[in-house]
Write a protein that holds these residues in place. Structure first.
Motif, PDB file in Angstrom:
ATOM      1  N   THR A  55      10.781 -26.352 -27.906  1.00  0.00           N
ATOM      2  CA  THR A  55      10.078 -25.263 -27.237  1.00  0.00           C
ATOM      3  C   THR A  55      11.137 -24.323 -26.683  1.00  0.00           C
ATOM      4  N   VAL A  73       5.778 -31.259 -32.270  1.00  0.00           N
ATOM      5  CA  VAL A  73       6.539 -30.129 -31.723  1.00  0.00           C
ATOM      6  C   VAL A  73       7.923 -30.660 -31.373  1.00  0.00           C
ATOM      7  N   LEU A 121       7.358 -28.661 -35.724  1.00  0.00           N
ATOM      8  CA  LEU A 121       6.998 -27.334 -35.258  1.00  0.00           C
ATOM      9  C   LEU A 121       7.948 -26.929 -34.139  1.00  0.00           C
ATOM     10  N   VAL A 122       8.277 -25.648 -34.073  1.00  0.00           N
ATOM     11  CA  VAL A 122       9.059 -25.087 -32.973  1.00  0.00           C
ATOM     12  C   VAL A 122       8.248 -23.965 -32.348  1.00  0.00           C
ATOM     13  N   ILE A 123       7.989 -24.060 -31.062  1.00  0.00           N
ATOM     14  CA  ILE A 123       7.346 -22.960 -30.351  1.00  0.00           C
ATOM     15  C   ILE A 123       8.431 -21.935 -30.065  1.00  0.00           C
ATOM     16  N   VAL A 160       0.051 -26.275 -26.543  1.00  0.00           N
ATOM     17  CA  VAL A 160       1.204 -27.161 -26.674  1.00  0.00           C
ATOM     18  C   VAL A 160       0.754 -28.604 -26.896  1.00  0.00           C
ATOM     19  N   TRP A 164       8.285 -19.482 -25.400  1.00  0.00           N
ATOM     20  CA  TRP A 164       7.410 -20.061 -24.371  1.00  0.00           C
ATOM     21  C   TRP A 164       7.517 -19.224 -23.103  1.00  0.00           C
ATOM     22  N   LEU A 207      -1.416 -28.327 -30.797  1.00  0.00           N
ATOM     23  CA  LEU A 207      -0.688 -28.073 -32.042  1.00  0.00           C
ATOM     24  C   LEU A 207      -0.382 -29.355 -32.817  1.00  0.00           C
ATOM     25  N   PRO A 208       0.221 -30.369 -32.193  1.00  0.00           N
ATOM     26  CA  PRO A 208       0.477 -31.590 -32.966  1.00  0.00           C
ATOM     27  C   PRO A 208      -0.807 -32.332 -33.329  1.00  0.00           C
TER      28      PRO A 208
END
Length: 228
Positions: A206, A203, A175-177, A192, A180, A195-196
């Motif tokens: 970020t 993640v 995943l990529v935020i 944050v 931020w 999510l995982p």
């Protein structure tokens, strides 16, 4: 190009529009290029070109890497809708997959940026980015990166997207935020960590809000630090 390298396709999707998918595509591209890989970025369908929108152009501005835009439509709508209103028939997803596969024979990494979310239709027959990723995975090493928001709603959107990928036998690479905030609130700070936990996907990066305002040199210098 080294014959020892594993050629791959990186498919970048988002949980929705506006989550930072294009900047994430640029960051992944810059990272691959910094590792010495030959990289090309592909945007299968770009809408909104009448307004001057071009995700591929933005990636090129931020990274300097080669980009290809395969289909361009004037109105800023979902590809299938924009094509229908223009009286056009979009190429089938299988054709996009063939073109990406050809590029993968000449580049270490092909980064494919979707349009909107995973199930947005990319062709006139109902083919989606999920279909494209699944077809590519049959013949070439394919990684799927999911770009997510930081605020409220992201857990649900992320779980739905990850679940759809797994339903087709595709395990997300990370995943990529996508944006931020400089001053994250309670929801962002909790997300944050959550999510995982809720998706089972790490993640991997970020990206700071406003990263797209950087010039190429600054973007290239800063982007390695955004990855875990």
């Amino acid at each position: 190009m080294s014959s020892q390298r594993l050629r791959r396709v990186v498919v970048v999707t988002g949980t929705s529009t506006g989550v930072g998918k294009t900047v994430a595509t640029a960051a992944l591209t810059a990272r691959a290029a910094a590792a010495g890989e030959t990289v090309v970025v592909v945007k299968p369908v770009q809408t909104g070109v009448a307004d001057g929108d071009s995700d591929a152009g933005e990636v090129h501005r931020l990274t300097g890497c080669a980009v290809q835009e395969l289909t361009a439509l004037d109105e800023p709508l979902a590809p299938e809708t924009a094509a229908r209103r223009a009286g056009l028939r979009l190429p089938p997803v299988a054709e996009y997959a063939d073109r990406v596969r050809v590029l993968s024979e000449f580049h270490d990494t092909v980064v494919v940026e979707g349009a909107g979310g995973l199930l947005v239709r990319l062709d006139t027959d109902g083919g989606t980015l999920l279909d494209l990723a699944a077809e590519l995975a049959e013949t070439v090493t394919t990684e799927v990166v999911v770009v997510v928001g930081a605020g409220l709603g992201t857990l649900n959107h992320a779980e739905l997207t990850v679940g759809a990928l797994r339903s087709r036998g595709l395990e997300p690479a990370g995943l990529v935020i996508g944006s931020w905030p400089a001053e994250p609130g309670l929801a962002e700070r909790c997300n944050v960590e959550d999510l995982p936990r809720v998706t089972g996907v790490p993640v991997i990066a970020t990206l700071p809000a406003g990263a797209s305002a950087l010039d190429r040199e600054a973007f290239g210098a800063a982007s390695p630090g955004w990855f875990a």
